[in-house]
Design a protein around this motif. Structure first.
Motif, mmCIF file in Angstrom:
data_model
loop_
_atom_site.group_PDB
_atom_site.id
_atom_site.type_symbol
_atom_site.label_atom_id
_atom_site.label_comp_id
_atom_site.label_asym_id
_atom_site.label_seq_id
_atom_site.Cartn_x
_atom_site.Cartn_y
_atom_site.Cartn_z
ATOM 1 N N PRO A 90 -12.174 -5.538 1.843
ATOM 2 C CA PRO A 90 -12.278 -4.073 1.806
ATOM 3 C C PRO A 90 -10.900 -3.423 1.751
ATOM 4 N N HIS A 91 -10.684 -2.631 0.696
ATOM 5 C CA HIS A 91 -9.398 -1.963 0.467
ATOM 6 C C HIS A 91 -8.235 -2.956 0.387
ATOM 7 N N LYS B 205 0.828 -1.211 0.000
ATOM 8 C CA LYS B 205 0.000 0.000 0.000
ATOM 9 C C LYS B 205 0.863 1.263 0.000
ATOM 10 N N TYR C 205 -2.938 2.729 -6.164
ATOM 11 C CA TYR C 205 -3.641 2.335 -4.943
ATOM 12 C C TYR C 205 -3.031 1.139 -4.219
ATOM 13 N N MET D 214 -6.487 -3.781 -3.904
ATOM 14 C CA MET D 214 -7.821 -3.225 -3.667
ATOM 15 C C MET D 214 -8.946 -4.252 -3.835
ATOM 16 N N ARG E 248 1.161 4.047 -2.962
ATOM 17 C CA ARG E 248 0.915 5.488 -2.810
ATOM 18 C C ARG E 248 2.127 6.304 -3.247
#
Length: 331
Positions: A47-48, A31, A40, A43, A35
């Motif tokens: 969730p995420h 992650k 991203y 994903m 960034r």
């Protein structure tokens, strides 16, 4: 018997917590690097992408375990275990606070350095036993790299031992708490910088990941490994990162204590458990590992050796001499 059972329970708790954190660290790394590269990261799974480590584990667990025809089968199979066992064993001598430690050895630092040295044999064995030129070159690079940077690592820790007067990690933390700054990173800034750079090289992390340089050696000593044995190498690497993060926190950043001048300004900080302060320091250093990987290019191998032998080792010797003189004359 009760004491033995208590030690086994503590060991199981530490190992379980560390392995869980390692799994989450792989997610956090992807992650953070995502960034840093304006994307991203994971994903899709959960969730995420929170369940991505679980998906990775399931995938790699059911992969076929392939052993090359030209490999030395027995050595090829035990190499990942050698690395993992002698890395995980270091967790038993890490004090997390005054009350929670599995084995508070009088030679804690020496024990960790010795175990780290033995674990490197696993990389050398993996490189030689695979029967591949890429794996063999990765093993040779690892041997040269560790030989170069273990000396610098030992010299930086020797200054800490000299100031604290003990090889025991809990004693080193208490000795720092008695100083003006509350940590050795400020008076021993040279030793601190040497340790941080050497820690990156010891764990084969970017920009010192030459033993597994994919642009040159496919995957280095990992080239012929697959399935769960392949995962064991990465598990050992991430545990080694946490060992180094714990060492720098305990030996240079005051461990589970915070400087007295800070607690005098903010007395409420006394109520925060020491384990929380240690965790903040450890995770901060892990973030540094990930940040450096996302931003720094890989060194050439000759540059890596030059930094070790011509910069870090002389700096470590100078730091040790200065600490010895200061302690002898002023302290």
């Amino acid at each position: 018997m009760n004491e033995i059972i208590f030690i086994i329970i503590k060991t199981a708790i530490v190992f379980a917590v560390v392995l869980t954190i390692v799994a989450l660290t792989t997610y956090a790394e992807r992650k953070i690097i995502g960034r840093a590269q304006a994307r991203y990261g994971p994903m899709e799974v959960g969730p995420h992408g929170l369940l991505q480590p679980v998906a990775d584990f399931i995938k790699i667990f059911f992969k076929e375990d392939i052993i090359p025809q030209n490999a030395e089968k027995f050595l090829f199979q035990i190499a990942p275990l050698v690395i993992l066992v002698f890395t995980m064993i270091n967790l038993t001598v890490i004090p997390f606070n005054n009350n929670f430690i599995i084995a508070d050895l009088n030679i804690g630092i020496l024990f960790i350095l010795a175990s780290a040295s033995i674990s490197v044999y696993g990389i050398i064995i993996a490189g030689w036993s695979s029967g591949s030129k890429y794996s063999f070159l990765g093993g040779l690079r690892s041997a040269s790299q560790v030989l170069s940077y273990e000396i610098a690592l030992g010299l930086s820790l020797a200054g800490v031992v000299l100031m604290a007067g003990s090889l025991k990690l809990s004693d080193i933390v208490q000795a720092q708490n008695q100083t003006v700054f509350g940590m050795y990173a400020i008076p021993q800034i040279i030793g601190f910088i040497v340790f941080v750079i050497a820690a990156f090289a010891e764990t084969n992390r970017a920009p010192f990941d030459l033993p597994e340089a994919e642009t040159e050696l496919v995957a280095g000593y990992l080239t012929e490994y697959s399935a769960f044995r392949y995962a064991l190498f990465f598990l050992a690497e991430y545990v080694a990162m946490y060992i180094m993060a714990s060492l720098v926190s305990l030996c240079f950043l005051g461990g589970w204590t915070i400087p007295k001048f800070i607690t005098d300004l903010f007395p409420v900080l006394h109520k925060v458990p020491g384990l929380i302060w240690l965790a903040i320091k450890i995770f901060g250093f892990i973030f540094l590992y990930i940040w450096v990987r996302a931003t720094f290019p890989r060194y050439r191998f000759d540059q890596l050796l030059n930094i070790g032998w011509k910069v870090l080792i002389p700096a470590g010797i100078v730091n040790l001499i200065v600490i010895a003189i200061v302690k002898r004359i002023w302290l």
